[in-house]
Design an enzyme around this catalytic site. Sequence first.
Site, PDB file in Angstrom:
ATOM      1  N   GLY A 210      44.501  10.734 -29.165  1.00  0.00           N
ATOM      2  CA  GLY A 210      43.531  11.257 -30.138  1.00  0.00           C
ATOM      3  C   GLY A 210      42.304  10.382 -30.167  1.00  0.00           C
ATOM      4  O   GLY A 210      42.070   9.613 -29.235  1.00  0.00           O
ATOM      5  N   ASN A 211      41.517  10.493 -31.199  1.00  0.00           N
ATOM      6  CA  ASN A 211      40.336   9.633 -31.340  1.00  0.00           C
ATOM      7  C   ASN A 211      40.039   9.407 -32.817  1.00  0.00           C
ATOM      8  O   ASN A 211      40.737   9.940 -33.680  1.00  0.00           O
ATOM      9  CB  ASN A 211      39.139  10.252 -30.599  1.00  0.00           C
ATOM     10  CG  ASN A 211      38.838  11.648 -31.116  1.00  0.00           C
ATOM     11  OD1 ASN A 211      38.494  11.820 -32.276  1.00  0.00           O
ATOM     12  ND2 ASN A 211      38.987  12.655 -30.258  1.00  0.00           N
ATOM     13  N   HIS A 212      39.008   8.616 -33.085  1.00  0.00           N
ATOM     14  CA  HIS A 212      38.758   8.174 -34.461  1.00  0.00           C
ATOM     15  C   HIS A 212      37.944   9.145 -35.304  1.00  0.00           C
ATOM     16  O   HIS A 212      37.524   8.799 -36.398  1.00  0.00           O
ATOM     17  CB  HIS A 212      38.023   6.828 -34.447  1.00  0.00           C
ATOM     18  CG  HIS A 212      38.885   5.701 -33.966  1.00  0.00           C
ATOM     19  ND1 HIS A 212      40.034   5.342 -34.605  1.00  0.00           N
ATOM     20  CD2 HIS A 212      38.758   4.872 -32.902  1.00  0.00           C
ATOM     21  CE1 HIS A 212      40.588   4.324 -33.961  1.00  0.00           C
ATOM     22  NE2 HIS A 212      39.840   4.033 -32.919  1.00  0.00           N
TER      23      HIS A 212
END
Length: 402
Positions: A210-212
């Site tokens: 995923g990512n932030h």
Amino acid sequence: MGVLQGKHIVLGISGSIAAYKAASLTRLLVKAGAEVQIVITPAGKEFITPITLSALSSRPVISEFFSGRDGTWNSHVDIGLWADAMVIAPATAATIGKMAHGVADNMLITTYLSMKAPVFVAPAMDLDMAAHPSTLDNLELLAQRGNYIIESQSGELASHLVGKGRMEEPEVIVSILEDYFTESLDFEGRRVLITAGPTHEAIDPVRFIGNHSSGRMGIALADEFARRGAEVSLVLGPSSLKPSERVELISVTTAEEMLAACQERIGTAHLAIFAAAVADYRPRYSSATKIKREGEDCLELELVQNPDIAATLGAAKEPWQYFMGFALESDAGVEEAKRKMQRKHLDAIVLNSLQDAGAGFAHPTNKVTLFDREGAIEAYELKTKEAVAHDIADFVAKRLDA
Ligand code: CTP
């Protein structure tokens, strides 16, 4: 004739030193042509008298559930239907807490809970109360439910301490209301589709790629267009934030789910904004059981490309549709953003540079530059994501009508 002419405004006043400013707020609203119905809490009356307020508003001030004189019932339901907007100024920490949790122990809160019109909340309190996690959480909850928070300002407070907590000035509150009524419905009749948040691509039942991304920018856009009359669908990846209840929320996890949800809705959308930080790759295989560490020095993940949602939908864009993307670039920003706009068949693109402090992921603020195919460029200052959403909607409004 101003936009407030003839508007029905319910002004809620709670018990803060800043209640004295409610007198000038009432005067300014009446001067602008609004009809003002004041509802005051018992504590509010300790700070400003109903006599002053009823003289300024030319209406009896409501404070009790029943009128003391003849026992008539003050109907909070009727006030809720009468109003075009409710403003709670000053809103104390206690009133904000009661609003967030439905503690209907005074007339202001029952009126708020019955309100059908948009509600503006102007907090006023000491700096430590303003900074307390309970106050911040309650305000966040109220904002998520579609209330407009008129941020308090920094300055000298009643305690003589200096910090954030001063109620916004009456002139500014009036101009916020004027803006609201001016642009209130410029997207009425439009259908808007927005993607937001990250996507999570499963490695196994407990792990993902995923990512932030927080989803905040796309949620702010969804709220802004919904407020301005559009029918908004928000396809949101995993996020702890939520849009207001006016927005149709479609929660998804993966890029493929996000694409499928968009494909169902794109056919009728006049405007699409791709604000999601889609994971570009996903594991080719996702394990059905938790991958064990024992006996394995290395773990190799084979990744395959995810669909590009903006490019897939952009390729089938109809001439009456307007599509906008985002580009988050660490270098060569402008040229790369323009290339992305062309490649994905977008009409416009929002560039946020990773080089700008306070912009991009995981910040409540953003600093953007907007480009369109006609070569227009608009660069904005660092602002809250809500204010950026406002600028983006203004940019699109000019072009949809053109
Ligand atoms: N986008 C999308 N689907 C993807 C990747 C990106 O819809 N699989 C959209 C984003 O929502 C954004 C725009 O495309 O509006 C640009 O996203 P960005 O990540 O900057 O571009 P990429 O095409 O992924 O390019 P790169 O990561 O190589 O810079």
